[in-house]
Design a protein around this motif. Structure first.
Motif, PDB file in Angstrom:
ATOM      1  N   SER A  51       0.829  -1.210   0.000  1.00  0.00           N
ATOM      2  CA  SER A  51       0.000   0.000   0.000  1.00  0.00           C
ATOM      3  C   SER A  51       0.861   1.257   0.000  1.00  0.00           C
ATOM      4  O   SER A  51       0.414   2.326  -0.406  1.00  0.00           O
ATOM      5  CB  SER A  51      -0.940   0.004   1.202  1.00  0.00           C
ATOM      6  N   THR A  52       2.139   1.128   0.436  1.00  0.00           N
ATOM      7  CA  THR A  52       3.023   2.300   0.429  1.00  0.00           C
ATOM      8  C   THR A  52       3.787   2.413  -0.894  1.00  0.00           C
ATOM      9  O   THR A  52       4.316   3.470  -1.212  1.00  0.00           O
ATOM     10  CB  THR A  52       4.052   2.213   1.578  1.00  0.00           C
ATOM     11  N   THR A  53       3.847   1.325  -1.674  1.00  0.00           N
ATOM     12  CA  THR A  53       4.672   1.347  -2.887  1.00  0.00           C
ATOM     13  C   THR A  53       3.870   1.278  -4.183  1.00  0.00           C
ATOM     14  O   THR A  53       4.375   1.633  -5.234  1.00  0.00           O
ATOM     15  CB  THR A  53       5.654   0.156  -2.884  1.00  0.00           C
ATOM     16  N   HIS A  54       2.640   0.782  -4.122  1.00  0.00           N
ATOM     17  CA  HIS A  54       1.882   0.563  -5.355  1.00  0.00           C
ATOM     18  C   HIS A  54       0.671   1.499  -5.434  1.00  0.00           C
ATOM     19  O   HIS A  54      -0.151   1.514  -4.522  1.00  0.00           O
ATOM     20  CB  HIS A  54       1.389  -0.894  -5.439  1.00  0.00           C
ATOM     21  N   PRO A  55       0.559   2.266  -6.517  1.00  0.00           N
ATOM     22  CA  PRO A  55      -0.639   3.111  -6.667  1.00  0.00           C
ATOM     23  C   PRO A  55      -1.869   2.236  -6.909  1.00  0.00           C
ATOM     24  O   PRO A  55      -1.748   1.086  -7.317  1.00  0.00           O
ATOM     25  CB  PRO A  55      -0.323   3.960  -7.910  1.00  0.00           C
ATOM     26  N   PRO A  56      -3.076   2.779  -6.639  1.00  0.00           N
ATOM     27  CA  PRO A  56      -4.284   1.973  -6.848  1.00  0.00           C
ATOM     28  C   PRO A  56      -4.472   1.619  -8.323  1.00  0.00           C
ATOM     29  O   PRO A  56      -3.981   2.309  -9.207  1.00  0.00           O
ATOM     30  CB  PRO A  56      -5.420   2.874  -6.356  1.00  0.00           C
ATOM     31  N   LEU A  57      -5.200   0.519  -8.571  1.00  0.00           N
ATOM     32  CA  LEU A  57      -5.575   0.139  -9.930  1.00  0.00           C
ATOM     33  C   LEU A  57      -6.849   0.903 -10.302  1.00  0.00           C
ATOM     34  O   LEU A  57      -7.785   0.953  -9.510  1.00  0.00           O
ATOM     35  CB  LEU A  57      -5.897  -1.356  -9.989  1.00  0.00           C
ATOM     36  N   HIS A  58      -6.888   1.482 -11.492  1.00  0.00           N
ATOM     37  CA  HIS A  58      -8.103   2.178 -11.939  1.00  0.00           C
ATOM     38  C   HIS A  58      -8.802   1.295 -12.958  1.00  0.00           C
ATOM     39  O   HIS A  58      -8.339   1.155 -14.092  1.00  0.00           O
ATOM     40  CB  HIS A  58      -7.760   3.543 -12.527  1.00  0.00           C
ATOM     41  N   LEU A  59      -9.912   0.679 -12.532  1.00  0.00           N
ATOM     42  CA  LEU A  59     -10.575  -0.335 -13.353  1.00  0.00           C
ATOM     43  C   LEU A  59     -12.041   0.033 -13.576  1.00  0.00           C
ATOM     44  O   LEU A  59     -12.631   0.788 -12.800  1.00  0.00           O
ATOM     45  CB  LEU A  59     -10.498  -1.697 -12.647  1.00  0.00           C
ATOM     46  N   LEU A  60     -12.613  -0.513 -14.650  1.00  0.00           N
ATOM     47  CA  LEU A  60     -14.039  -0.346 -14.930  1.00  0.00           C
ATOM     48  C   LEU A  60     -14.748  -1.658 -14.603  1.00  0.00           C
ATOM     49  O   LEU A  60     -14.408  -2.705 -15.165  1.00  0.00           O
ATOM     50  CB  LEU A  60     -14.244   0.010 -16.403  1.00  0.00           C
ATOM     51  N   ALA A  61     -15.690  -1.617 -13.679  1.00  0.00           N
ATOM     52  CA  ALA A  61     -16.364  -2.834 -13.213  1.00  0.00           C
ATOM     53  C   ALA A  61     -17.723  -2.965 -13.879  1.00  0.00           C
ATOM     54  O   ALA A  61     -18.432  -1.981 -14.065  1.00  0.00           O
ATOM     55  CB  ALA A  61     -16.551  -2.762 -11.696  1.00  0.00           C
ATOM     56  N   LEU A  62     -18.085  -4.205 -14.220  1.00  0.00           N
ATOM     57  CA  LEU A  62     -19.403  -4.466 -14.790  1.00  0.00           C
ATOM     58  C   LEU A  62     -20.341  -4.995 -13.712  1.00  0.00           C
ATOM     59  O   LEU A  62     -19.951  -5.797 -12.881  1.00  0.00           O
ATOM     60  CB  LEU A  62     -19.323  -5.521 -15.902  1.00  0.00           C
ATOM     61  N   ARG A  63     -21.607  -4.549 -13.765  1.00  0.00           N
ATOM     62  CA  ARG A  63     -22.636  -5.173 -12.935  1.00  0.00           C
ATOM     63  C   ARG A  63     -23.174  -6.364 -13.709  1.00  0.00           C
ATOM     64  O   ARG A  63     -23.202  -6.356 -14.933  1.00  0.00           O
ATOM     65  CB  ARG A  63     -23.774  -4.183 -12.680  1.00  0.00           C
ATOM     66  N   HIS A  64     -23.613  -7.406 -12.992  1.00  0.00           N
ATOM     67  CA  HIS A  64     -24.135  -8.579 -13.700  1.00  0.00           C
ATOM     68  C   HIS A  64     -25.437  -8.218 -14.407  1.00  0.00           C
ATOM     69  O   HIS A  64     -26.328  -7.652 -13.785  1.00  0.00           O
ATOM     70  CB  HIS A  64     -24.437  -9.717 -12.715  1.00  0.00           C
ATOM     71  N   PRO A  65     -25.567  -8.537 -15.701  1.00  0.00           N
ATOM     72  CA  PRO A  65     -26.845  -8.273 -16.367  1.00  0.00           C
ATOM     73  C   PRO A  65     -27.898  -9.312 -15.974  1.00  0.00           C
ATOM     74  O   PRO A  65     -27.563 -10.393 -15.495  1.00  0.00           O
ATOM     75  CB  PRO A  65     -26.497  -8.406 -17.853  1.00  0.00           C
ATOM     76  N   HIS A  66     -29.157  -8.970 -16.184  1.00  0.00           N
ATOM     77  CA  HIS A  66     -30.304  -9.892 -15.998  1.00  0.00           C
ATOM     78  C   HIS A  66     -30.288 -10.561 -14.630  1.00  0.00           C
ATOM     79  O   HIS A  66     -30.443 -11.751 -14.521  1.00  0.00           O
ATOM     80  CB  HIS A  66     -30.325 -10.987 -17.076  1.00  0.00           C
ATOM     81  N   ARG A  67     -30.083  -9.794 -13.580  1.00  0.00           N
ATOM     82  CA  ARG A  67     -30.056 -10.427 -12.263  1.00  0.00           C
ATOM     83  C   ARG A  67     -31.158  -9.858 -11.380  1.00  0.00           C
ATOM     84  O   ARG A  67     -31.027  -9.789 -10.189  1.00  0.00           O
ATOM     85  CB  ARG A  67     -28.696 -10.190 -11.595  1.00  0.00           C
ATOM     86  N   HIS A  68     -32.243  -9.411 -12.004  1.00  0.00           N
ATOM     87  CA  HIS A  68     -33.290  -8.783 -11.198  1.00  0.00           C
ATOM     88  C   HIS A  68     -34.353  -9.763 -10.749  1.00  0.00           C
ATOM     89  O   HIS A  68     -35.354  -9.407 -10.178  1.00  0.00           O
ATOM     90  CB  HIS A  68     -33.933  -7.625 -11.971  1.00  0.00           C
ATOM     91  N   ASN A  69     -34.142 -11.033 -11.056  1.00  0.00           N
ATOM     92  CA  ASN A  69     -35.101 -12.033 -10.586  1.00  0.00           C
ATOM     93  C   ASN A  69     -34.787 -12.372  -9.128  1.00  0.00           C
ATOM     94  O   ASN A  69     -33.962 -13.203  -8.835  1.00  0.00           O
ATOM     95  CB  ASN A  69     -35.005 -13.274 -11.474  1.00  0.00           C
ATOM     96  N   HIS A  70     -35.485 -11.698  -8.232  1.00  0.00           N
ATOM     97  CA  HIS A  70     -35.149 -11.843  -6.808  1.00  0.00           C
ATOM     98  C   HIS A  70     -35.682 -13.130  -6.199  1.00  0.00           C
ATOM     99  O   HIS A  70     -35.475 -13.389  -5.040  1.00  0.00           O
ATOM    100  CB  HIS A  70     -35.679 -10.642  -6.040  1.00  0.00           C
ATOM    101  N   HIS A  71     -36.412 -13.932  -6.978  1.00  0.00           N
ATOM    102  CA  HIS A  71     -36.940 -15.167  -6.405  1.00  0.00           C
ATOM    103  C   HIS A  71     -36.132 -16.364  -6.877  1.00  0.00           C
ATOM    104  O   HIS A  71     -36.559 -17.488  -6.764  1.00  0.00           O
ATOM    105  CB  HIS A  71     -38.414 -15.336  -6.785  1.00  0.00           C
ATOM    106  N   HIS A  72     -34.958 -16.072  -7.400  1.00  0.00           N
ATOM    107  CA  HIS A  72     -34.129 -17.158  -7.907  1.00  0.00           C
ATOM    108  C   HIS A  72     -33.157 -17.543  -6.796  1.00  0.00           C
ATOM    109  O   HIS A  72     -32.302 -16.766  -6.431  1.00  0.00           O
ATOM    110  CB  HIS A  72     -33.366 -16.629  -9.128  1.00  0.00           C
ATOM    111  N   HIS A  73     -33.318 -18.738  -6.237  1.00  0.00           N
ATOM    112  CA  HIS A  73     -32.569 -19.037  -5.014  1.00  0.00           C
ATOM    113  C   HIS A  73     -31.432 -20.009  -5.229  1.00  0.00           C
ATOM    114  O   HIS A  73     -31.006 -20.677  -4.306  1.00  0.00           O
ATOM    115  CB  HIS A  73     -33.511 -19.606  -3.955  1.00  0.00           C
TER     116      HIS A  73
END
Length: 375
Positions: A51-73
């Motif tokens: 953490s003292t020697t390496h700068p942070p990684l700048h990344l683009l994260a994806l949200r999972h598509p089609h995951r709005h089915n809240h009754h899927h267990h």
């Protein structure tokens, strides 16, 4: 019996010095070589050194598509967390299997912490038809540490928009109410008093900003609203406008806000070719509002040959932060990226090899990988 490799016999301090000279993304890959390396490269002393020697990684994260089915267990839904590294043009995948939850859904990130909605793995009590109980979880996927935030009802996870900032403040916002949580670890609830559902809210400094439609059922009219986010007794939203702004909100179709760099907001939308009701868009425009001077300027506009791919699609998704903004639309199969850090002339490019089938509307956010971020 196989003899252990000689490298295992080196002092840990020596190994830490050797590995600390590698780039962060390679250190993360080395962790998966064996249990020995995983332990070696996740000890607190090594993480502190990095953490003292390496700068942070700048990344683009994806949200999972089609995951709005809240009754899927199903319990095998721990998809990896997909991230794109624009500096090296590569995809990275972080497993979320260290979380004792199923179907974790990443929704936001700030300063190295990832926030996701998750359901506990334990079987739900009595009525199986009741909606699953969801909690917000803060975690660092690089160090695999996590913390569960105070429980929220399922309506918040279905309709709430999660905003986070660098001070570990969390806001869950709906049309009618806002929940706010800071280091005290309990939720404060406020009424929202917004004229319509807030669109693409962002948290900048100690204020939240959102677009609201104040128009009629047949014609949208977007305005910018802001409120101070403090642990006070209310979060009163007020309309932010200046006479000098003229028709800045009328020239864009389907505008969206994105957090800019420093004290700036980006507003992104289709540039209408005229003020007539159904005028076609000529390109996608990125406007920038400086919150100190309250002046707008144009940050960028999508090149015509790239915009042709978006022309057919009335809906496109926008995400990013700072000086990087991503665009996705159905059936394009790739993301368009505006990268203000790239050299002049190379600011616009395509991101290929999307995970999944690559034809959906991708949503996402910026993830800053930091090894010293503690949930």
């Amino acid at each position: 019996m196989e003899e252990e490799p000689p490298i295992y016999r080196l002092p840990h301090d020596t190994l830490h010095q050797i590995f600390s000279s590698l780039p962060l993304r390679q250190i993360i890959l080395c962790r998966s070589l064996s249990k020995f390396f995983h332990h070696l490269l996740t000890t607190p002393s090594f993480l502190h050194l990095l953490s003292t020697t390496h700068p942070p990684l700048h990344l683009l994260a994806l949200r999972h598509p089609h995951r709005h089915n809240h009754h899927h267990h199903s319990h095998n839904h721990n998809h990896p967390f997909h991230l794109f590294d624009p500096d090296h043009n590569t995809w990275l995948h972080f497993p979320l299997d260290f979380l004792p939850f199923h179907s974790p859904l990443p929704v936001a990130s700030s300063h190295g912490l990832l926030y996701l909605w998750a359901e506990p793995n334990s079987p739900r009590p009595n009525n199986l038809n009741s909606p699953p109980t969801k909690s917000l979880v803060a975690c660092n996927p690089l160090t695999r540490q996590f913390r569960v935030l105070p429980h929220l009802g399922s309506a918040w996870s279905r309709h709430g928009c999660v905003l986070v900032d660098s001070d570990n403040r969390v806001m869950v916002l709906t049309e009618l109410a806002a929940l706010y949580c800071n280091s005290t670890s309990h939720w404060l609830k406020f009424s929202s008093n917004l004229p319509s559902k807030p669109r693409s809210p962002v948290l900048i400094g100690d204020s939240a900003f959102a677009l609201c439609d104040v128009g009629s059922p047949w014609r949208s009219q977007w305005k910018l609203y802001s409120c101070r986010v403090a642990a006070a007794t209310s979060t009163a939203w007020s309309r932010l406008e200046r006479h000098e702004w003229g028709d800045v909100f009328d020239i864009l179709r389907r505008p969206r806000l994105v957090r800019g760099d420093r004290n700036r907001i980006l507003m992104v939308g289709g540039l209408k070719s005229s003020f007539s009701l159904n005028s076609p868009c000529s390109t996608i425009l990125i406007l920038r509002l400086d919150l100190d001077s309250l002046e707008w300027d144009e940050a960028a506009r999508m090149p015509p040959e790239m915009f042709r791919c978006f022309q057919e699609s009335s809906k496109f998704k926008v995400f990013g932060a700072g000086d990087r903004v991503c665009f996705s639309a159905k059936r394009i199969g790739k993301l368009a990226l505006w990268d203000h850090r790239a050299p002049k002339g190379a600011e616009w490019r395509w991101i290929d090899n999307l995970p999944g089938n690559g034809d959906g509307l991708y949503r996402g956010f910026v993830f800053e990988g930091r090894l010293n971020a503690l949930p």
